[in-house]
Structures are given as C-alpha cells and as structure tokens.
Design a protein around this motif. Sequence first.
Motif, PDB file in Angstrom:
ATOM      1  N   ILE A 130       0.869  -1.176   0.000  1.00 23.71           N
ATOM      2  CA  ILE A 130       0.000   0.000   0.000  1.00 23.71           C
ATOM      3  C   ILE A 130       0.906   1.227   0.000  1.00 23.71           C
ATOM      4  O   ILE A 130       1.750   1.390   0.888  1.00 23.71           O
ATOM      5  N   THR A 143       1.363   5.158   0.444  1.00 25.62           N
ATOM      6  CA  THR A 143       0.741   6.293   1.124  1.00 25.62           C
ATOM      7  C   THR A 143       1.350   7.575   0.575  1.00 25.62           C
ATOM      8  O   THR A 143       2.558   7.653   0.372  1.00 25.62           O
ATOM      9  N   LYS A 156      -0.016  13.654   5.625  1.00 22.95           N
ATOM     10  CA  LYS A 156      -0.500  12.365   5.135  1.00 22.95           C
ATOM     11  C   LYS A 156      -1.877  12.525   4.516  1.00 22.95           C
ATOM     12  O   LYS A 156      -2.768  13.169   5.087  1.00 22.95           O
ATOM     13  N   GLN A 205      -4.844   6.256  -0.935  1.00 21.96           N
ATOM     14  CA  GLN A 205      -3.685   5.375  -1.039  1.00 21.96           C
ATOM     15  C   GLN A 205      -3.788   4.607  -2.349  1.00 21.96           C
ATOM     16  O   GLN A 205      -4.819   4.632  -3.014  1.00 21.96           O
TER      17      GLN A 205
END
Length: 122
Positions: A106, A108, A115, A119
């Motif tokens: 995954i 990010t 953040k 994703q």
Amino acid sequence: MLKSFYIDKLKPFLLLLFLVTFLFTSLLSQSYADSSQNIPPRPCDFYGIEESPQTLKVGSIIVAKDPQGVVVGQFTITDNTHYGFLTCASDNPNTPEDEGAMDGDIITFYIDGIKQQKQAVW
C-alpha cells in the motif's frame, strides 16, 4: 572426385566450427540468464487530478512511501490541479536493503508532509 576430396578435408573443420559456435552460444545465453535475475522490478508511475484545488499549489511536493515508510518517489507540483508522473522505485529483491515497494504494498501519499487519505496498491 576433386569435389569429394575437398569436402572430406573440410568435414573436421566444419565439425569443430559447429562445436565452438554451439558452446559459445550456450555460454552466452547462460550469461544473459544469470544477469537477468539481477535486474530489479520496474518502477510504478502515479498521476492524477487533486479534487480539492486548495490542497495542491505550484511548488508543493508529493511524497510516496511504502508500508515501511521508505520514500519510493516524489513529485513537485507545476500545475495547481494535476500531479504526476510520480515515478516510484521498486524494491530490488537481490539486496538486503529496502529501496522501494513490492507487489501488493500500500503506497501512502503525503503533500507537503501531510498524510493524505488516498492510497494506492503497488
């Protein structure tokens, strides 16, 4: 008769030439097979449009990280709404270091260190 004489004389030479060629091509193909195992997987590219224009500003930096937190790619924004091609490095399985992402990881994304919720799967 003369033709047969030359053919008989050439047979050992032709046989030797065939054997040398066969051995050389066998060694060459083995060499390529060994070196192909040392080639890391291809990188992956991400691109798109940001849905909230206030998030992306010219000069913003998008960073992509794998699940271990390794930075696998980054892109500097040149247009307020688009990003990419953000090229992300893959991990080389032939080294002990974690240089990038692997299948199924995954990814990010961070914009200017923040953040993001979206994703992607490698």
